[in-house]
Write an enzyme that holds these catalytic residues in place. Structure first.
Site, PDB file in Angstrom:
ATOM      1  N   SER A 150      -0.452  24.019  -5.615  1.00  0.00           N
ATOM      2  CA  SER A 150      -0.318  22.958  -4.626  1.00  0.00           C
ATOM      3  C   SER A 150       1.124  22.491  -4.596  1.00  0.00           C
ATOM      4  O   SER A 150       1.843  22.549  -5.610  1.00  0.00           O
ATOM      5  CB  SER A 150      -1.217  21.773  -4.983  1.00  0.00           C
ATOM      6  OG  SER A 150      -0.956  20.637  -4.180  1.00  0.00           O
ATOM      7  N   TYR A 188      -4.461  15.541 -11.152  1.00  0.00           N
ATOM      8  CA  TYR A 188      -4.661  16.718 -10.312  1.00  0.00           C
ATOM      9  C   TYR A 188      -3.354  17.482 -10.159  1.00  0.00           C
ATOM     10  O   TYR A 188      -3.310  18.713 -10.299  1.00  0.00           O
ATOM     11  CB  TYR A 188      -5.191  16.289  -8.946  1.00  0.00           C
ATOM     12  CG  TYR A 188      -5.129  17.352  -7.874  1.00  0.00           C
ATOM     13  CD1 TYR A 188      -6.127  18.308  -7.757  1.00  0.00           C
ATOM     14  CD2 TYR A 188      -4.071  17.396  -6.962  1.00  0.00           C
ATOM     15  CE1 TYR A 188      -6.073  19.289  -6.778  1.00  0.00           C
ATOM     16  CE2 TYR A 188      -4.007  18.363  -5.974  1.00  0.00           C
ATOM     17  CZ  TYR A 188      -5.021  19.308  -5.881  1.00  0.00           C
ATOM     18  OH  TYR A 188      -4.957  20.268  -4.911  1.00  0.00           O
ATOM     19  N   LYS A 227      -2.038  21.428 -11.298  1.00  0.00           N
ATOM     20  CA  LYS A 227      -1.405  22.405 -10.412  1.00  0.00           C
ATOM     21  C   LYS A 227      -0.039  22.837 -10.940  1.00  0.00           C
ATOM     22  O   LYS A 227       0.366  23.988 -10.763  1.00  0.00           O
ATOM     23  CB  LYS A 227      -1.292  21.827  -8.995  1.00  0.00           C
ATOM     24  CG  LYS A 227      -2.643  21.543  -8.345  1.00  0.00           C
ATOM     25  CD  LYS A 227      -3.497  22.800  -8.229  1.00  0.00           C
ATOM     26  CE  LYS A 227      -4.777  22.570  -7.456  1.00  0.00           C
ATOM     27  NZ  LYS A 227      -5.537  23.804  -7.216  1.00  0.00           N
TER      28      LYS A 227
END
Length: 263
Positions: A155, A168, A172
């Site tokens: 991401s 999160y 990534k």
């Protein structure tokens, strides 16, 4: 002899077999569609078989022969189910050439310091560890056929953590390092490992931050001034796993409309 009608004109993946996780919606589904239209046979995985069946029906309507597609329910957080996914693929198509680790979750929003230990572990289990374990499971099969390709869906947040999605984003960031490490280890086996790092893509996950009137987040911040599409991510994956990307490994392609990012 009848010629199969395909949506895309290039056929770079004839004879290849791919696994795509979290493949019934959004980026995952678009990747399946692109790989299959380019000639690959594709195994779709998702948590619910009903969603898999619906996805396969939609892919067939797009012009893909049904015998190029198969699917099995798989919770990527369960190692036994990951093994079952690999076994199913070998039983169905006899080989594995491509693995797209697309599964990822983001169930929490807020300060990273407020994330519970349980949720922290769950984020790393699904977003990082599951793809690493699945890679370990498919490598022996790729080795048998002389090589393969592995993709991690990271991401833009892995480069620059957005507000409220700190943990999160760190998962990534970990995928960026995992991609480079595995690329080095697996290069002698002719297995290439690369990644994609999408920015804001028009999917169910991003719908919460996209304004209904403008079709964009409040702070998009890329020169193209628009959100991306799942198909734009799928095209990058198809390139990376094809012979056109044969001298590329350990790289992660930003798909972010020109937004700058670096570690």
């Amino acid at each position: 002899m009848s010629v199969e009608k395909t949506k895309f004109q290039c056929h770079r993946l004839e004879g290849k077999v791919a696994i795509v996780t979290a493949a019934t919606l959004g980026i995952g589904l678009a990747i399946v569609e692109r790989l299959a239209h380019e000639g690959a046979k594709v195994v779709i995985s998702s948590r619910r078989q009903a969603n898999i069946d619906t996805a396969i029906d939609s892919l067939v309507k797009s012009g893909i022969c049904r015998n190029r597609l198969a699917g099995i329910a798989c919770h990527v957080g369960d190692v036994a189910q990951l093994q079952k996914l690999v076994d199913f693929t070998i039983e169905k198509f006899g080989r594995i050439d491509i693995l797209v680790n697309n599964a990822g979750i983001n169930p929490v929003f807020g300060s990273a310091l407020d994330v519970s230990d349980e949720m922290f572990d769950k984020l790393f289990q699904v977003n990082v560890k599951s793809g690493f374990i699945l890679t370990k499971l498919v490598v022996p099969h790729m080795k048998k056929t002389g090589g393969g390709n592995i993709i991690f869906n990271a991401s833009f947040g892995g480069y620059l953590a957005g507000p409220g999605i700190g943990v999160y984003s760190v998962t990534k960031t970990t995928l960026l390092g995992l991609t480079k490490m595995l690329a080095t280890e697996l290069a002698p086996l002719n297995i290439r490992v690369n990644g994609i790092a999408p920015g804001v893509i028009k999917t169910k996950m991003s719908s919460a931050i996209i304004d209904e009137d403008t079709g964009k987040p409040a702070l998009l911040g890329n020169p193209m001034d628009r959100v991306g599409t799942p198909e734009e991510c799928a095209g990058a994956v198809a390139f990376l796993v094809s012979s056109d990307g044969s001298y590329i490994t350990g790289e992660t392609i930003l798909i972010n409309g020109g937004g700058h990012a670096r570690l």
